[in-house]
Write a protein that holds these residues in place. Structure first.
Motif, mmCIF file in Angstrom:
data_model
loop_
_atom_site.group_PDB
_atom_site.id
_atom_site.type_symbol
_atom_site.label_atom_id
_atom_site.label_comp_id
_atom_site.label_asym_id
_atom_site.label_seq_id
_atom_site.Cartn_x
_atom_site.Cartn_y
_atom_site.Cartn_z
ATOM 1 N N MET A 1 0.845 -1.200 0.000
ATOM 2 C CA MET A 1 0.000 0.000 0.000
ATOM 3 C C MET A 1 0.883 1.254 0.000
ATOM 4 S SD MET A 1 -2.998 1.099 2.663
ATOM 5 C CE MET A 1 -3.985 -0.306 2.178
ATOM 6 N N ASP A 2 0.435 2.291 -0.654
ATOM 7 C CA ASP A 2 1.164 3.552 -0.720
ATOM 8 C C ASP A 2 1.480 4.077 0.688
ATOM 9 O OD1 ASP A 2 1.711 6.049 -2.660
ATOM 10 O OD2 ASP A 2 0.852 6.760 -0.773
ATOM 11 N N ASP A 3 2.726 4.516 0.910
ATOM 12 C CA ASP A 3 3.153 4.964 2.236
ATOM 13 C C ASP A 3 2.352 6.163 2.719
ATOM 14 O OD1 ASP A 3 5.015 2.976 2.360
ATOM 15 O OD2 ASP A 3 6.693 4.217 1.697
ATOM 16 N N PHE A 4 2.014 7.060 1.780
ATOM 17 C CA PHE A 4 1.254 8.249 2.167
ATOM 18 C C PHE A 4 -0.113 7.844 2.720
ATOM 19 C CE2 PHE A 4 -1.927 11.485 1.271
ATOM 20 C CZ PHE A 4 -1.356 12.600 1.872
ATOM 21 N N VAL A 5 -0.797 6.971 2.002
ATOM 22 C CA VAL A 5 -2.128 6.521 2.444
ATOM 23 C C VAL A 5 -2.013 5.791 3.774
ATOM 24 C CG1 VAL A 5 -4.063 4.996 1.910
ATOM 25 C CG2 VAL A 5 -3.054 6.405 0.110
ATOM 26 N N GLN A 6 -1.029 4.921 3.882
ATOM 27 C CA GLN A 6 -0.862 4.139 5.097
ATOM 28 C C GLN A 6 -0.635 5.025 6.321
ATOM 29 O OE1 GLN A 6 -0.906 0.569 5.032
ATOM 30 N NE2 GLN A 6 -1.110 0.806 7.247
ATOM 31 N N SER A 7 0.096 6.115 6.127
ATOM 32 C CA SER A 7 0.453 6.964 7.265
ATOM 33 C C SER A 7 -0.564 8.060 7.554
ATOM 34 C CB SER A 7 1.825 7.606 7.027
ATOM 35 O OG SER A 7 1.793 8.445 5.873
ATOM 36 N N LYS A 8 -1.310 8.488 6.525
ATOM 37 C CA LYS A 8 -2.177 9.657 6.698
ATOM 38 C C LYS A 8 -3.673 9.327 6.770
ATOM 39 C CE LYS A 8 1.309 12.493 6.530
ATOM 40 N NZ LYS A 8 1.761 13.176 7.761
ATOM 41 N N ILE A 13 -10.334 2.923 8.485
ATOM 42 C CA ILE A 13 -10.686 2.428 7.148
ATOM 43 C C ILE A 13 -10.001 1.103 6.841
ATOM 44 C CG2 ILE A 13 -10.992 4.806 6.346
ATOM 45 C CD1 ILE A 13 -8.561 4.315 4.497
ATOM 46 N N PHE A 14 -8.891 0.836 7.509
ATOM 47 C CA PHE A 14 -8.177 -0.410 7.253
ATOM 48 C C PHE A 14 -8.827 -1.596 7.968
ATOM 49 C CE2 PHE A 14 -4.981 3.025 6.858
ATOM 50 C CZ PHE A 14 -4.749 2.899 5.502
ATOM 51 N N THR A 129 -17.838 0.669 11.839
ATOM 52 C CA THR A 129 -16.380 0.584 11.848
ATOM 53 C C THR A 129 -15.753 1.868 11.337
ATOM 54 O OG1 THR A 129 -16.420 -1.816 11.546
ATOM 55 C CG2 THR A 129 -14.397 -0.684 10.924
ATOM 56 N N LEU A 130 -16.335 2.419 10.282
ATOM 57 C CA LEU A 130 -15.819 3.648 9.697
ATOM 58 C C LEU A 130 -15.761 4.775 10.717
ATOM 59 C CD1 LEU A 130 -14.878 4.993 7.040
ATOM 60 C CD2 LEU A 130 -17.262 5.634 6.639
ATOM 61 N N MET A 131 -16.707 4.787 11.656
ATOM 62 C CA MET A 131 -16.762 5.842 12.664
ATOM 63 C C MET A 131 -16.015 5.479 13.942
ATOM 64 S SD MET A 131 -18.221 7.988 10.877
ATOM 65 C CE MET A 131 -18.113 9.256 12.136
ATOM 66 N N GLY A 132 -15.285 4.358 13.914
ATOM 67 C CA GLY A 132 -14.460 3.998 15.054
ATOM 68 C C GLY A 132 -15.142 3.171 16.114
ATOM 69 N N ALA A 133 -16.311 2.616 15.793
ATOM 70 C CA ALA A 133 -17.025 1.781 16.759
ATOM 71 C C ALA A 133 -16.563 0.332 16.663
ATOM 72 C CB ALA A 133 -18.526 1.852 16.525
ATOM 73 N N HIS A 134 -16.906 -0.430 17.667
ATOM 74 C CA HIS A 134 -16.640 -1.865 17.677
ATOM 75 C C HIS A 134 -17.965 -2.606 17.560
ATOM 76 C CE1 HIS A 134 -12.456 -1.212 18.812
ATOM 77 N NE2 HIS A 134 -12.895 -0.315 19.686
ATOM 78 N N SER A 135 -18.006 -3.565 16.658
ATOM 79 C CA SER A 135 -19.217 -4.352 16.455
ATOM 80 C C SER A 135 -19.202 -5.588 17.335
ATOM 81 C CB SER A 135 -19.342 -4.775 14.990
ATOM 82 O OG SER A 135 -19.735 -3.696 14.176
ATOM 83 N N ILE A 136 -20.265 -5.757 18.096
ATOM 84 C CA ILE A 136 -20.474 -6.964 18.878
ATOM 85 C C ILE A 136 -21.447 -7.818 18.076
ATOM 86 C CG2 ILE A 136 -21.150 -7.927 21.091
ATOM 87 C CD1 ILE A 136 -18.730 -5.985 21.160
ATOM 88 N N THR A 137 -20.958 -8.927 17.547
ATOM 89 C CA THR A 137 -21.794 -9.743 16.663
ATOM 90 C C THR A 137 -22.329 -10.953 17.419
ATOM 91 O OG1 THR A 137 -19.857 -10.945 15.828
ATOM 92 C CG2 THR A 137 -20.564 -9.000 14.608
#
Length: 370
Positions: A1-8, A13-14, A129-137
């Motif tokens: 993966m591009d270093d810029f994307v990985q770091s910024k 999202i990952f 997930t996108l908003m930083g939540a954790h899913s309890i399935t």
């Protein structure tokens, strides 16, 4: 993966899992060179689109140079009359996907938790997930929601509970009595989202809609769509019915002009087309009865459905079944993406499509040994 994307890029999202849509007909034509293809993968209406909606679209073509109504006023009025709720309790979106994202953007903070079934619509998890939540399935129990386990999973970090009713991919429902007991025990500060995308297909009197809890003043969201029985999947339009305060909060986040003009006028007309909706229901019931009979003849287990799709166990690797059916011009959905490696999800089609599916499946079962 591009270093810029990985770091910024935002780290959340990952953690996202790619959505797997039903394979488009044109793609199969290009890949396999087939002319005759039926798509039974995405639970679209096999009758097409409401004739009233098509007429409205044709009539409205001379207005597409204008911006749509940013507040979808006319459509909201129609929906308010249809459901007997005030228009300020309705928010219209670019399909259910956008509305689920709006809910996450509006209510979820990093570190929050959301609860949903393990085997259900993937957008609950991805938007959270996108908003930083954790899913309890919570795993399904005999293909149905385990409401007791969901209640036990609630804690001080729980922000939203998602109930897909009827559930995708199993087609099962949560019955009214079950929901009543469940809602009595859910703390009032937790938002409960009832996703009733397939509600119009239900003919089981035990089905429980979330609408009554809204009328009781609970903080709930009822999610509906025009993509299924109304045949407007290509225009992308859905809506939520909720409390005035929640609707106002969603509108703060919603982008202006999020629902295009064509979708708005088509949805208004489709909502009025009672004959088309009833014809769609009857075709679905007829197809369901036929497929039940044929699947039983083939000795295959299936989950009795309350929707326009059937979740069935082929007893074989579902990816092998998928590829063999594809070679015969039949597109279905594999169950492995939901955690069922031998299952497939089949949209109930026209009788001609249903017969073609059964013929093709019988051939495939002979090709792929147990």
């Amino acid at each position: 993966m591009d270093d810029f994307v990985q770091s910024k890029a935002r780290k959340d999202i990952f953690r996202l899992k790619a959505y797997v849509p039903g394979k488009p007909i044109e793609e199969v034509k290009r890949e396999l060179g087939l002319d005759s293809i039926i798509k039974l993968a995405s639970n679209e209406n096999p009758l097409g689109t409401s004739p009233l909606a098509l007429a409205a679209l044709q009539e409205g073509l001379n207005k597409i140079h204008l911006y749509p109504d940013a507040n979808a006023y006319e459509l909201k009025q129609e929906l308010a009359s249809f459901w007997q709720v005030p228009a300020e309790q309705i928010v219209v979106g670019n399909g259910s996907d956008e509305l689920l994202l709006l809910l996450a953007q509006t209510f979820i903070n990093p570190g929050d938790e959301v609860i949903h079934a393990e085997q259900t619509f993937s957008e609950y998890e991805s938007t959270s997930t996108l908003m930083g939540a954790h899913s309890i399935t919570i795993p399904l129990k005999e293909y149905k929601y385990d409401l007791k386990a969901i209640l036990e999973a609630i804690n001080t970090r729980t922000k939203i509970i998602y109930l897909c009713n009827p559930n995708n991919p199993t087609g099962t429902i949560v019955e009214q009595e079950e929901i009543e007991l469940f809602m009595q025990q859910v703390p009032g500060e937790i938002l409960v989202v009832f996703d009733e995308a397939y509600g119009e297909y239900v003919d089981n009197p035990a089905f429980g809609s979330g609408l009554q809890y809204l009328r009781e003043g609970r903080n709930i969201v009822l999610l509906k769509t025009f993509s299924k029985i109304y045949g407007l999947a290509g225009l992308r339009i859905g809506y939520v019915i909720t409390t005035p305060a929640i609707a106002a909060a969603l509108d703060r986040v919603r982008e202006p002009f999020n629902v295009n003009f064509a979708a708005q006028i088509a949805a208004q007309a489709a909502l009025r087309d009672i004959d088309f909706v009833e014809k769609s229901r009857q075709l679905n019931l007829q197809g369901k009865d036929y497929l039940y009979q044929e699947l039983a003849r083939l000795g295959l287990d299936y989950v009795k459905t309350n929707t326009n799709f059937i979740f069935l166990d082929t007893g074989r690797d579902c990816q092998l079944v998928f590829r063999e059916l594809l070679q015969r011009g039949v597109i279905i959905r594999t169950g492995d993406i939901f955690g069922y490696p031998t299952f497939i999800r089949l949209t109930i089609g026209t009788m001609e499509e249903n017969r073609r599916f059964i013929k093709s499946l019988q051939e495939v079962l002979e090709v792929i040994p147990l």
